[in-house]
Design a protein around this motif. Sequence first.
Motif, PDB file in Angstrom:
ATOM      1  N   PRO A 291      -4.018   2.066  -6.221  1.00  0.00           N
ATOM      2  CA  PRO A 291      -3.817   2.879  -4.924  1.00  0.00           C
ATOM      3  C   PRO A 291      -5.172   3.379  -4.211  1.00  0.00           C
ATOM      4  O   PRO A 291      -5.086   3.988  -3.290  1.00  0.00           O
ATOM      5  N   ILE A 292      -6.210   3.460  -4.940  1.00  0.00           N
ATOM      6  CA  ILE A 292      -7.437   3.680  -4.352  1.00  0.00           C
ATOM      7  C   ILE A 292      -8.307   2.376  -4.391  1.00  0.00           C
ATOM      8  O   ILE A 292      -8.691   1.871  -5.233  1.00  0.00           O
ATOM      9  N   GLU A 293      -8.935   2.089  -3.044  1.00  0.00           N
ATOM     10  CA  GLU A 293      -9.493   0.859  -3.042  1.00  0.00           C
ATOM     11  C   GLU A 293     -11.275   1.256  -2.829  1.00  0.00           C
ATOM     12  O   GLU A 293     -11.596   2.409  -1.990  1.00  0.00           O
TER      13      GLU A 293
ATOM     14  N   ALA B  61      -7.808   6.176  -0.269  1.00  0.00           N
ATOM     15  CA  ALA B  61      -6.511   5.881  -0.566  1.00  0.00           C
ATOM     16  C   ALA B  61      -5.888   4.750   0.228  1.00  0.00           C
ATOM     17  O   ALA B  61      -6.307   4.819   1.418  1.00  0.00           O
ATOM     18  N   VAL B  62      -5.060   3.806  -0.303  1.00  0.00           N
ATOM     19  CA  VAL B  62      -4.728   2.659   0.480  1.00  0.00           C
ATOM     20  C   VAL B  62      -3.745   2.761   1.649  1.00  0.00           C
ATOM     21  O   VAL B  62      -3.371   1.872   2.429  1.00  0.00           O
ATOM     22  N   ALA B  63      -3.016   4.120   1.581  1.00  0.00           N
ATOM     23  CA  ALA B  63      -2.059   4.356   2.637  1.00  0.00           C
ATOM     24  C   ALA B  63      -2.189   5.833   3.061  1.00  0.00           C
ATOM     25  O   ALA B  63      -2.889   6.584   1.970  1.00  0.00           O
ATOM     26  N   PRO B  64      -1.602   6.281   3.927  1.00  0.00           N
ATOM     27  CA  PRO B  64      -1.634   7.809   4.299  1.00  0.00           C
ATOM     28  C   PRO B  64      -1.040   8.487   3.417  1.00  0.00           C
ATOM     29  O   PRO B  64       0.038   8.386   2.604  1.00  0.00           O
TER      30      PRO B  64
ATOM     31  N   PRO C 236       0.749  -1.276   0.053  1.00  0.00           N
ATOM     32  CA  PRO C 236      -0.133  -0.010   0.026  1.00  0.00           C
ATOM     33  C   PRO C 236       0.851   1.180  -0.023  1.00  0.00           C
ATOM     34  O   PRO C 236       0.627   2.105  -0.864  1.00  0.00           O
ATOM     35  N   GLU C 237       1.855   1.424   0.686  1.00  0.00           N
ATOM     36  CA  GLU C 237       2.769   2.526   0.888  1.00  0.00           C
ATOM     37  C   GLU C 237       3.396   2.743  -0.349  1.00  0.00           C
ATOM     38  O   GLU C 237       3.548   3.871  -0.767  1.00  0.00           O
TER      39      GLU C 237
END
Length: 300
Positions: free
Chosen positions: A166-168, A193-196, A10-11
Amino acid sequence: MGMTEQDLSPESLIQGLTTLLDVETLDTDLYRGARKPGGRGRVFGGQVIAQALMAASKSTDVDRVPHSLHAYFMRPGNEDFPVVYRVVRDYDGGSFSTRRVIAQQQGVPILNMAASFHKMEPGLSHQDTMPDMPDPDSLPSETAWRQQTLHLVPEKFHSFFLTPRPIEFRSLDPAAWLRSDKLPPQQNSWFRAVAPLGDDPQLHRAVLAYASDMQLLGTCARPHGLSWMRGELMTASLDHAVWIHDDFRADDWLLYCTDSPWAGRGRGMNRGKIFSRDGRLVASVAQEGLIRVMKGRKEG
């Protein structure tokens, strides 16, 4: 070199998205948007909109945030080339700034966009109510439902279908568009978004603009039980408008509620409302798209 598991974390996916959207300054009011690594064929429309918005934001004072954009797609972008963005500073007033952006490849325009920026201020307030939806954490992950419904996807699309994103998105019936069911022209989906993403509000607004081109056009196909993936439809975005009403985080769950009030003449109209998890209406979206039935198919 093939992608490793670390590349698909994810990052790493979010680092790739933020790098993609953060346009490079070539000269005053002239920017270049990177190509999507591994991208083939037509550039995703949300990418061009988000990059154009980031280019316009770079020419505007940091205390002014984008509150609306109106874009027209003229030609499909080509993943073989970067996109160059020219910004025109039409107006800078006491509270608002307006910008025009021309996106082009190889000297040919592919998108025109007008954007307005506002110095935030208090004011009268009311909004639509967010519809009831199950909590996103109670719904299956996108990875899980894609793996479970792979049998509905033509084999030539398997790799694309399973590629981490990157978008779930999470919804009650995420695979509905893969079947031939005739459904009401509306759908509700959580996304994030899958990560900060960090704390830059311009980036969060660009990511929302990027994601707002997902799910939307398919809404006007739902009543007809047809799909582009089965070769039954030719679809393309014709224009796209976003109004951003309030602050939000695109790395926290947002509810995207879309509906299609009309389709005909080879076009379909789609609208969207985006709510934060705490029920605030943070953005509205509208788009008209091309929706043509391919030869040999009959509209139901």
